[in-house]
Write a protein that holds these residues in place. Sequence first.
Motif, PDB file in Angstrom:
ATOM      1  N   ARG A  82      66.606  76.626  71.882  1.00 54.47           N
ATOM      2  CA  ARG A  82      66.268  76.106  70.555  1.00 54.47           C
ATOM      3  C   ARG A  82      65.095  75.127  70.646  1.00 54.47           C
ATOM      4  O   ARG A  82      64.733  74.661  71.725  1.00 54.47           O
ATOM      5  N   ASP A  83      64.545  74.787  69.484  1.00 51.45           N
ATOM      6  CA  ASP A  83      63.542  73.724  69.413  1.00 51.45           C
ATOM      7  C   ASP A  83      64.310  72.417  69.627  1.00 51.45           C
ATOM      8  O   ASP A  83      65.007  71.932  68.735  1.00 51.45           O
ATOM      9  N   TRP A  84      64.202  71.860  70.801  1.00 51.01           N
ATOM     10  CA  TRP A  84      64.995  70.695  71.181  1.00 51.01           C
ATOM     11  C   TRP A  84      64.590  69.427  70.417  1.00 51.01           C
ATOM     12  O   TRP A  84      65.350  68.468  70.366  1.00 51.01           O
ATOM     13  N   ARG A  85      63.425  69.453  69.792  1.00 50.20           N
ATOM     14  CA  ARG A  85      62.982  68.263  69.058  1.00 50.20           C
ATOM     15  C   ARG A  85      63.763  68.061  67.757  1.00 50.20           C
ATOM     16  O   ARG A  85      63.926  66.943  67.299  1.00 50.20           O
ATOM     17  N   SER A 117      59.711  75.007  77.317  1.00 51.40           N
ATOM     18  CA  SER A 117      59.651  75.261  75.883  1.00 51.40           C
ATOM     19  C   SER A 117      60.090  76.693  75.606  1.00 51.40           C
ATOM     20  O   SER A 117      59.615  77.621  76.256  1.00 51.40           O
ATOM     21  N   TYR A 119      61.925  78.360  71.840  1.00 51.12           N
ATOM     22  CA  TYR A 119      61.576  78.441  70.421  1.00 51.12           C
ATOM     23  C   TYR A 119      60.945  77.128  69.964  1.00 51.12           C
ATOM     24  O   TYR A 119      61.342  76.046  70.380  1.00 51.12           O
ATOM     25  N   ARG A 120      59.939  77.249  69.083  1.00 50.31           N
ATOM     26  CA  ARG A 120      59.332  76.089  68.421  1.00 50.31           C
ATOM     27  C   ARG A 120      59.283  76.363  66.925  1.00 50.31           C
ATOM     28  O   ARG A 120      58.847  77.428  66.508  1.00 50.31           O
ATOM     29  N   THR A 121      59.664  75.378  66.136  1.00 48.81           N
ATOM     30  CA  THR A 121      59.508  75.503  64.693  1.00 48.81           C
ATOM     31  C   THR A 121      58.016  75.417  64.361  1.00 48.81           C
ATOM     32  O   THR A 121      57.227  74.889  65.162  1.00 48.81           O
ATOM     33  N   THR A 124      56.930  71.805  64.752  1.00 47.02           N
ATOM     34  CA  THR A 124      56.721  71.390  66.147  1.00 47.02           C
ATOM     35  C   THR A 124      55.429  71.967  66.681  1.00 47.02           C
ATOM     36  O   THR A 124      54.657  71.279  67.364  1.00 47.02           O
ATOM     37  N   ASN A 125      55.173  73.224  66.383  1.00 41.84           N
ATOM     38  CA  ASN A 125      53.950  73.853  66.869  1.00 41.84           C
ATOM     39  C   ASN A 125      52.719  73.149  66.305  1.00 41.84           C
ATOM     40  O   ASN A 125      51.742  72.900  67.023  1.00 41.84           O
ATOM     41  N   HIS A 141      56.016  81.425  70.412  1.00 44.30           N
ATOM     42  CA  HIS A 141      57.167  80.519  70.473  1.00 44.30           C
ATOM     43  C   HIS A 141      57.846  80.435  69.108  1.00 44.30           C
ATOM     44  O   HIS A 141      59.067  80.337  69.035  1.00 44.30           O
ATOM     45  N   MET A 142      57.057  80.470  68.022  1.00 38.70           N
ATOM     46  CA  MET A 142      57.629  80.359  66.675  1.00 38.70           C
ATOM     47  C   MET A 142      58.401  81.613  66.261  1.00 38.70           C
ATOM     48  O   MET A 142      59.137  81.590  65.284  1.00 38.70           O
TER      49      MET A 142
END
Length: 193
Positions: A82-85, A117, A119-121, A124-125, A141-142
């Motif tokens: 997941r997007d950890w942020r 890294s 997945y990135r939303t 985030t990207n 990534h998105m």
Amino acid sequence: MLDTVPRAKLTRRSWLGVCLAAPIAVAATGLPAPALARSKARGIERILSFHHQNTGESLKVVYKADGRLIPENLLRIDHLLRDWRNNEVKHIDPDLLDLLWDLQQKLEVEERITVLSGYRTPATNAMLRRRRRGAATNSFHMKGQAIDLRIAGRSTKQIRNAALALNRGGVGFYPSSGFVHVDTGAPRAWRGV
């Protein structure tokens, strides 16, 4: 008790016939030889082991067995990548998982994959694009189709070379940062910092 079943005598001529018949038998299946080998390997359990550098989480899971994906284990992978942020989860492309498994086979390792890294939303990207060059506008990534990684016991150069040899997607080489990017997009390669 003696074996009473008559055995065929193997002569040079009969051995030659066996050797010549093998490619014909493969051709009769309608599959190229590598595909036939892969179809016989369907009984293999495909296991991936991850450690996420940013969350400290680890996971070792069978994601495919007998040629079938295991939905509950895919969800576990989705969560780890997941997007950890912001903890947003997206479905990870199973082709990416197959690419990672094939990459490990090519490298002849069973070491866990260190994830930098997954997945990135889009948010985030966009943030990464503002902070530094290198994050693509339409990053895979998105889409859940890319991962930035390291594998213990293998250099980034070895990982990059193995990924390039697979010719199955994008390969980004970041030697200064110490990671390799792989994705399931069109085959292409680049060097980052």
